[in-house]
Write an enzyme that holds these catalytic residues in place. Structure first.
Site, PDB file in Angstrom:
ATOM      1  N   GLU A 249      -6.365  -0.010  -4.860  1.00 16.92           N
ATOM      2  CA  GLU A 249      -4.967  -0.152  -4.613  1.00 16.92           C
ATOM      3  C   GLU A 249      -4.563  -1.037  -3.709  1.00 16.92           C
ATOM      4  OE1 GLU A 249      -3.132   1.047  -7.067  1.00 16.92           O
ATOM      5  OE2 GLU A 249      -4.186   2.539  -8.062  1.00 16.92           O
ATOM      6  N   CYS A 283       3.682  -0.318  -1.059  1.00 14.31           N
ATOM      7  CA  CYS A 283       3.111  -1.348  -1.695  1.00 14.31           C
ATOM      8  C   CYS A 283       3.792  -2.143  -2.945  1.00 14.31           C
ATOM      9  CB  CYS A 283       1.518  -0.949  -2.113  1.00 14.31           C
ATOM     10  SG  CYS A 283       1.652   0.352  -2.990  1.00 14.31           S
TER      11      CYS A 283
HETATM   12  P1  NAD Z   1      -5.471  -3.624   7.881  1.00 14.81           P
HETATM   13  O1  NAD Z   1      -6.001  -4.693   6.616  1.00 14.81           O
HETATM   14  O2  NAD Z   1      -6.065  -3.806   9.020  1.00 14.81           O
HETATM   15  O3  NAD Z   1      -5.565  -2.157   7.023  1.00 14.81           O
HETATM   16  C1  NAD Z   1      -5.128  -1.591   6.046  1.00 14.81           C
HETATM   17  C2  NAD Z   1      -5.494   0.037   5.733  1.00 14.81           C
HETATM   18  O4  NAD Z   1      -7.123  -0.220   5.643  1.00 14.81           O
HETATM   19  C3  NAD Z   1      -5.488   0.704   6.977  1.00 14.81           C
HETATM   20  O5  NAD Z   1      -5.190   1.929   6.405  1.00 14.81           O
HETATM   21  C4  NAD Z   1      -6.779   0.727   7.570  1.00 14.81           C
HETATM   22  O6  NAD Z   1      -7.158   1.910   8.394  1.00 14.81           O
HETATM   23  C5  NAD Z   1      -7.653   0.441   6.367  1.00 14.81           C
HETATM   24  N1  NAD Z   1      -9.229  -0.498   6.821  1.00 14.81           N
HETATM   25  C6  NAD Z   1      -9.000  -1.349   7.525  1.00 14.81           C
HETATM   26  N2  NAD Z   1     -10.173  -1.979   7.614  1.00 14.81           N
HETATM   27  C7  NAD Z   1     -11.006  -0.908   6.760  1.00 14.81           C
HETATM   28  C8  NAD Z   1     -12.573  -1.041   6.508  1.00 14.81           C
HETATM   29  N3  NAD Z   1     -13.357  -2.188   6.996  1.00 14.81           N
HETATM   30  N4  NAD Z   1     -12.856   0.176   5.947  1.00 14.81           N
HETATM   31  C9  NAD Z   1     -12.195   1.105   5.294  1.00 14.81           C
HETATM   32  N5  NAD Z   1     -10.595   0.975   5.688  1.00 14.81           N
HETATM   33  C10 NAD Z   1     -10.297   0.184   6.393  1.00 14.81           C
HETATM   34  O7  NAD Z   1      -3.949  -3.726   7.948  1.00 14.81           O
HETATM   35  P2  NAD Z   1      -2.552  -2.980   8.537  1.00 14.81           P
HETATM   36  O8  NAD Z   1      -2.269  -3.850   9.769  1.00 14.81           O
HETATM   37  O9  NAD Z   1      -3.073  -1.418   8.914  1.00 14.81           O
HETATM   38  O10 NAD Z   1      -1.602  -2.963   7.425  1.00 14.81           O
HETATM   39  C11 NAD Z   1      -1.221  -4.484   6.954  1.00 14.81           C
HETATM   40  C12 NAD Z   1      -1.351  -4.687   5.713  1.00 14.81           C
HETATM   41  O11 NAD Z   1      -2.038  -3.801   4.735  1.00 14.81           O
HETATM   42  C13 NAD Z   1       0.084  -4.755   4.911  1.00 14.81           C
HETATM   43  O12 NAD Z   1       0.774  -5.919   4.943  1.00 14.81           O
HETATM   44  C14 NAD Z   1      -0.316  -4.200   3.567  1.00 14.81           C
HETATM   45  O13 NAD Z   1      -0.513  -5.710   2.895  1.00 14.81           O
HETATM   46  C15 NAD Z   1      -1.408  -3.739   3.682  1.00 14.81           C
HETATM   47  N6  NAD Z   1      -1.088  -2.366   3.295  1.00 14.81           N
HETATM   48  C16 NAD Z   1      -1.301  -1.805   2.075  1.00 14.81           C
HETATM   49  C17 NAD Z   1      -0.982  -0.647   1.979  1.00 14.81           C
HETATM   50  C18 NAD Z   1      -0.911  -0.195   0.287  1.00 14.81           C
HETATM   51  O14 NAD Z   1      -0.134   0.852   0.171  1.00 14.81           O
HETATM   52  N7  NAD Z   1      -1.200  -0.841  -0.719  1.00 14.81           N
HETATM   53  C19 NAD Z   1      -0.944   0.492   2.663  1.00 14.81           C
HETATM   54  C20 NAD Z   1      -0.860  -0.177   3.945  1.00 14.81           C
HETATM   55  C21 NAD Z   1      -1.111  -1.380   4.367  1.00 14.81           C
END
Ligand code: NAD
Length: 475
Positions: A249, A283
């Site tokens: 997702e 999202c």
């Molecule tokens: P990010 O890409 O660093 O992290 C997104 C999420 O993934 C976080 O919860 C983080 O803990 C997790 N994550 C990161 N690297 C991981 C890994 N290697 N293994 C497992 N989990 C990992 O970005 P961010 O700064 O936290 O959020 C920014 C962007 O993330 C937003 O612009 C949005 O696009 C996306 N996001 C999407 C959703 C959603 O509901 N689809 C939720 C949160 C963030």
């Protein structure tokens, strides 16, 4: 108000074996709330061993008995909703009514999956030979590794935990380190409901280290991830090495198409409230507004009035409709979107700046006159920014709406049933709301196409995500 944090492994709460951890920050005050322990590699291995044993117990438990424990956990979530919601506001920032609604809906999700788990039917296919019985069985896939983000600290775990437990799987859940407290309380509800030890384990750590450790283990048979597209792609690659199944997702950039035959004020009222929910950190948040020229001035006026009237503040204050952004990264991201929009000729109708200098507050923002290739029109904003532009024809708006790699959610407003059918068919999106924003319910599939991911959560599809098919031919 903010409870003690811990890891939940093999049916017991513990601090880390390695002693590492991080502070959880209140985004409204920028002050620390609590210390979150990180799981060591030994903790993760114990969680894995426990999940293997938990799977053996849970798959052998009847769907009827699994259902009873899940209902009990959902009842406890409802009973404790006030405390859980307040923890969520403190760590995530969303206003209390949104947090409360999230906990209640999450309990509904658990209830719905509990019931649906009892309807995980197979089928009998007539054999070709005499006396041959052919059975198609649905079996639990095995140990699940689930990774959830910070924007919905209870809802995203509830979807994964609900589907997996109803199917008979055990889980290792790594919830967000930035918003762990509400999820800890949700897991406590399952423990107090009598879930056998090992069936649900909760860990925290450095996300990349936890996922890389777990994804290399054979015992893990399914990955469910909610988060950004780059991380989703990375995890899908890791999962492919041992052919683990995945549900992804990921992000979206949801177009909203307002046709000239729609009531522009009604459309603006509906979609503006939805836009600023959770400060746009959703999202399926509406993020690109295409309005047919004839009704553009009326839509823009009403939408901008709404944005100006949104009460921004600490989510625990009465009457607040929008809290702070969840972390400092989002503030920087908003500034970059707005700067790029201005450089490209965009006009800020309202907002466009940070509010105050303590807490991650940002103004509800409306931007016009931005070109289609600007940052805000092409990259997921994940914040309270609304770019509103015009379009002329149906074909033109479909092409523009479908031009990005995202395909999670899309919305349209029209009073013509012909246009309603045509636009819902034409939009490349996992979910389409026509004159409606109700695209996420426990009973219905939630998921994207294109780079927004694959697989669904919710609906019978959400249960199917944790089942594998076995065919038995008996002569
Ligand atoms: P990010 O890409 O660093 O992290 C997104 C999420 O993934 C976080 O919860 C983080 O803990 C997790 N994550 C990161 N690297 C991981 C890994 N290697 N293994 C497992 N989990 C990992 O970005 P961010 O700064 O936290 O959020 C920014 C962007 O993330 C937003 O612009 C949005 O696009 C996306 N996001 C999407 C959703 C959603 O509901 N689809 C939720 C949160 C963030």
């Amino acid at each position: 108000m903010y409870g003690e944090l811990g890891l939940f492994i093999d049916g017991a709460w513990r601090k880390s074996g390695g002693g590492k951890g991080e502070d959880v920050i209140n985004p409204a005050t920028e002050k620390p709330l609590a210390r979150l322990p990180h799981a060591s590699k030994a903790d993760l291995d114990e969680a894995l061993e426990s999940a293997k044993q938990g799977f053996a117990i849970w798959r052998a438990t009847s769907a009827y008995d699994r259902c009873k424990i899940m209902h009990k956990a959902a009842d406890l979530m409802r009973e404790r909703h006030d405390a859980i919601a307040k923890i969520m506001v403190l760590e995530q920032g969303k206003p209390y009514p949104e947090a409360r609604g999230e906990v209640i809906v999450s309990a509904d999700i658990i209830d719905w999956y509990a019931e649906e788990g009892r309807r995980s039917y197979g089928r009998i296919v007539p054999g070709r030979g005499k006396g041959v019985r052919q059975l198609v069985m649905q079996e639990a896939i095995g140990v699940v590794a689930a990774f959830t983000p910070w924007n919905f600290p209870v809802l995203t775990p509830a979807r994964k935990v609900g589907g997996a437990l109803a199917a008979g799987c055990s889980l290792i859940l790594k919830a967000s380190e930035e918003t762990p407290g509400a999820c800890v309380e949700m897991v406590r509800c399952f423990a107090d409901a009598g879930l056998p030890k090992g069936v649900l384990n909760l860990v925290f750590g450095v996300p990349s280290e936890v996922s890389e450790h777990l994804l290399t283990k054979d015992a893990v048979r399914k990955i469910s991830f909610t988060g950004s597209i780059p991380v989703g792609k990375h995890l899908a690659q890791l999962a492919a090495k041992s052919m683990k199944r995945t549900t992804m997702e990921l992000g979206g950039h949801s177009p909203v198409v307002v046709f000239a035959d729609a009531d522009p004020e009604k459309a603006a009222d509906t979609i503006a409230a939805f836009k600023y929910r959770n400060a746009g950190q959703v999202c399926i948040s509406p993020t690109r507004f295409y309005v047919q020229e004839d009704v553009y001035p009326r839509f823009l006026k009403r939408f901008t009035e709404y944005a100006k009237g949104v009460k921004v503040g600490d989510g625990l204050e009465k009457g607040v409709a929008m809290g702070p952004l969840a972390n400092a990264r989002r503030l920087d991201a908003m500034d970059a979107f707005v700067a790029d929009a201005k450089d490209r000729g965009g006009k800020i109708q309202t907002g466009g700046t940070r509010r105050g200098n303590q807490g991650y507050f940002y103004e509800p923002t409306v931007i016009t006159d931005v070109p289609d290739d600007s940052k805000i029109m092409t990259q997921e904003p994940f914040g309270p920014l609304a770019p509103v532009v015009t379009f002329k024809t149906f074909d033109e708006v479909v092409e523009r709406a479908n031009s990005l790699e995202f395909g999670l959610a899309a919305y349209a407003f029209t009073t013509s049933s012909t246009t309603a059918a045509a636009i819902s068919d034409a939009l490349e999106s996992g979910m389409v709301g026509v004159n409606s924003i109700a695209i996420s319910t426990p009973e219905t599939p939630f998921g994207g196409v294109k780079e927004s991911g694959h697989g669904s959560e919710g609906g019978i599809e959400g249960l199917g995500a944790y089942l594998v098919t076995k065919f038995i031919s008996q002569g």
